[in-house]
Write a protein that holds these residues in place. Structure first.
Motif, PDB file in Angstrom:
ATOM      1  N   GLY A 124       0.830  -1.205   0.000  1.00 45.40           N
ATOM      2  CA  GLY A 124       0.000   0.000   0.000  1.00 45.40           C
ATOM      3  C   GLY A 124       0.857   1.244   0.000  1.00 45.40           C
ATOM      4  N   HIS A 125       0.473   2.216   0.802  1.00 41.93           N
ATOM      5  CA  HIS A 125       1.194   3.483   0.920  1.00 41.93           C
ATOM      6  C   HIS A 125       1.155   3.867   2.391  1.00 41.93           C
ATOM      7  CE1 HIS A 125       1.286   8.088  -0.101  1.00 41.93           C
ATOM      8  NE2 HIS A 125       2.462   7.645   0.261  1.00 41.93           N
ATOM      9  N   PHE A 126       2.314   3.825   3.016  1.00 43.60           N
ATOM     10  CA  PHE A 126       2.363   3.951   4.473  1.00 43.60           C
ATOM     11  C   PHE A 126       3.339   5.050   4.901  1.00 43.60           C
ATOM     12  CE2 PHE A 126       1.760  -0.494   3.261  1.00 43.60           C
ATOM     13  CZ  PHE A 126       0.506  -0.741   3.812  1.00 43.60           C
ATOM     14  N   ARG A 131       9.305   8.425   7.305  1.00 43.84           N
ATOM     15  CA  ARG A 131       9.579   7.954   5.949  1.00 43.84           C
ATOM     16  C   ARG A 131       8.358   7.255   5.375  1.00 43.84           C
ATOM     17  NH1 ARG A 131      15.104   7.853   4.868  1.00 43.84           N
ATOM     18  NH2 ARG A 131      15.007   6.053   3.472  1.00 43.84           N
ATOM     19  N   HIS A 132       8.259   7.267   4.041  1.00 41.64           N
ATOM     20  CA  HIS A 132       7.144   6.608   3.360  1.00 41.64           C
ATOM     21  C   HIS A 132       7.621   5.304   2.726  1.00 41.64           C
ATOM     22  CE1 HIS A 132       4.271  10.293   2.905  1.00 41.64           C
ATOM     23  NE2 HIS A 132       4.940  10.323   4.056  1.00 41.64           N
ATOM     24  N   THR A 133       6.697   4.376   2.527  1.00 41.06           N
ATOM     25  CA  THR A 133       7.034   3.073   1.967  1.00 41.06           C
ATOM     26  C   THR A 133       5.800   2.463   1.318  1.00 41.06           C
ATOM     27  OG1 THR A 133       7.882   0.848   2.492  1.00 41.06           O
ATOM     28  CG2 THR A 133       6.548   1.923   4.173  1.00 41.06           C
ATOM     29  N   GLU A 186      10.421  12.614  -1.411  1.00 37.50           N
ATOM     30  CA  GLU A 186      10.843  11.805  -2.559  1.00 37.50           C
ATOM     31  C   GLU A 186       9.815  10.720  -2.891  1.00 37.50           C
ATOM     32  OE1 GLU A 186      14.704  10.186  -1.676  1.00 37.50           O
ATOM     33  OE2 GLU A 186      15.510  12.162  -1.137  1.00 37.50           O
ATOM     34  N   CYS A 187       8.614  10.803  -2.292  1.00 42.58           N
ATOM     35  CA  CYS A 187       7.655   9.708  -2.427  1.00 42.58           C
ATOM     36  C   CYS A 187       6.820   9.844  -3.699  1.00 42.58           C
ATOM     37  CB  CYS A 187       6.732   9.658  -1.208  1.00 42.58           C
ATOM     38  SG  CYS A 187       5.619   8.245  -1.255  1.00 42.58           S
ATOM     39  N   GLY A 188       6.975   8.900  -4.615  1.00 35.83           N
ATOM     40  CA  GLY A 188       6.198   8.885  -5.849  1.00 35.83           C
ATOM     41  C   GLY A 188       4.736   8.531  -5.620  1.00 35.83           C
ATOM     42  N   LEU A 189       4.454   7.833  -4.532  1.00 35.28           N
ATOM     43  CA  LEU A 189       3.076   7.416  -4.245  1.00 35.28           C
ATOM     44  C   LEU A 189       2.209   8.594  -3.812  1.00 35.28           C
ATOM     45  CD1 LEU A 189       3.938   4.202  -2.191  1.00 35.28           C
ATOM     46  CD2 LEU A 189       3.100   4.273  -4.544  1.00 35.28           C
ATOM     47  N   CYS A 190       2.844   9.607  -3.222  1.00 33.38           N
ATOM     48  CA  CYS A 190       2.090  10.747  -2.697  1.00 33.38           C
ATOM     49  C   CYS A 190       1.403  11.548  -3.810  1.00 33.38           C
ATOM     50  CB  CYS A 190       3.007  11.663  -1.886  1.00 33.38           C
ATOM     51  SG  CYS A 190       3.256  11.097  -0.189  1.00 33.38           S
ATOM     52  N   SER A 191       1.907  11.473  -5.057  1.00 33.78           N
ATOM     53  CA  SER A 191       1.312  12.255  -6.140  1.00 33.78           C
ATOM     54  C   SER A 191      -0.096  11.757  -6.477  1.00 33.78           C
ATOM     55  CB  SER A 191       2.205  12.199  -7.381  1.00 33.78           C
ATOM     56  OG  SER A 191       2.421  10.854  -7.751  1.00 33.78           O
TER      57      SER A 191
HETATM   58 ZN   LIG Z   1       4.082   8.918   0.220  1.00 28.11          ZN
END
Ligand SMILES: [Zn+2]
Length: 206
Positions: free
Chosen positions: A34-36, A42-44, A189-194
């Motif tokens: 998922g997106h955590f 930090r995001h993962t 730097e999180c690509g998922l956040c977009s």
């Molecule tokens: Zn993110």
């Protein structure tokens, strides 16, 4: 939200055997995709939920028995753990070694910051126990709490680190069961956040 497959995962057993460890990591709900947002900020895209593994007493017994030879050598007088998913492992180690268990509640930033209940002073050598570490900041906070409460840190034990071969450079001996390759990155730097501006908070999941 879905589970990710242990077959796609790179991990390195440091205690115990690879087959047993793979079985533990395969428990339903243990590895989530998922997106955590981790406690470190930090995001993962992958989250290792120790609470799913710790739901089985037999799993806790196995993990604790893998860690026991290392932690026993540090001659701890008590066990200190945050009131999060690592409590089960801390309680199991404390029971195995007939040691008192003290818990630390999280402060506003999610780090262990205050002893729970009406604790006895933490005299003597304190074993820190946690579940999964990314940066070791929680262990550092726990160590600080042990010392300001009158104890000396004997060492720290936890289930897994979220990177292979990463050194946490903590000023006391450490032991953990496995390194698991679960990359994380700074929020900026999180690509998922977009596409998903609202990652799940890991502290709410465990
Ligand atoms: Zn993110």
């Amino acid at each position: 939200m879905s589970d990710t497959s242990v077959a796609e995962l790179t991990f390195c057993p440091l205690a115990g055997d690879a087959a047993s460890l793979a079985r533990l990591l395969s428990v339903e709900g243990a590895l989530r995709q998922g997106h955590f947002r981790l406690l470190s900020g930090r995001h993962t895209d992958k989250f290792l939920a120790f609470s799913a593994i710790a739901a089985e007493t037999a799993a806790l017994d196995q993990i604790a028995s893998w860690l026991r030879p290392a932690v026993e050598a540090w001659a701890p007088d008590s066990v200190l753990a945050p009131t999060t998913a690592g409590v089960g492992l801390a309680a199991t180690l404390a029971r195995m070694m007939s040691l008192p268990l003290q818990l630390a509640a999280a402060g506003p930033e999610g780090r262990p910051s205050v002893l729970v209940g009406t604790p006895a002073p933490l005299a003597g050598r304190v074993l820190l126990v946690n579940d999964v570490t990314t940066t070791g900041t929680a262990l550092g906070a726990l160590a600080g709490l042990a010392e300001t409460s009158g104890g000396v840190v004997a060492g720290a034990a936890w289930f897994a680190s979220r990177q292979i071969g990463g050194e946490l450079s903590l000023p006391f001996p450490t032991a953990h069961v496995a390194d698991v390759d679960l990359p994380s990155w700074p929020e900026q730097e999180c690509g998922l956040c977009s596409t998903d501006p609202a990652p799940e908070n890991a502290r709410d999941l465990n």
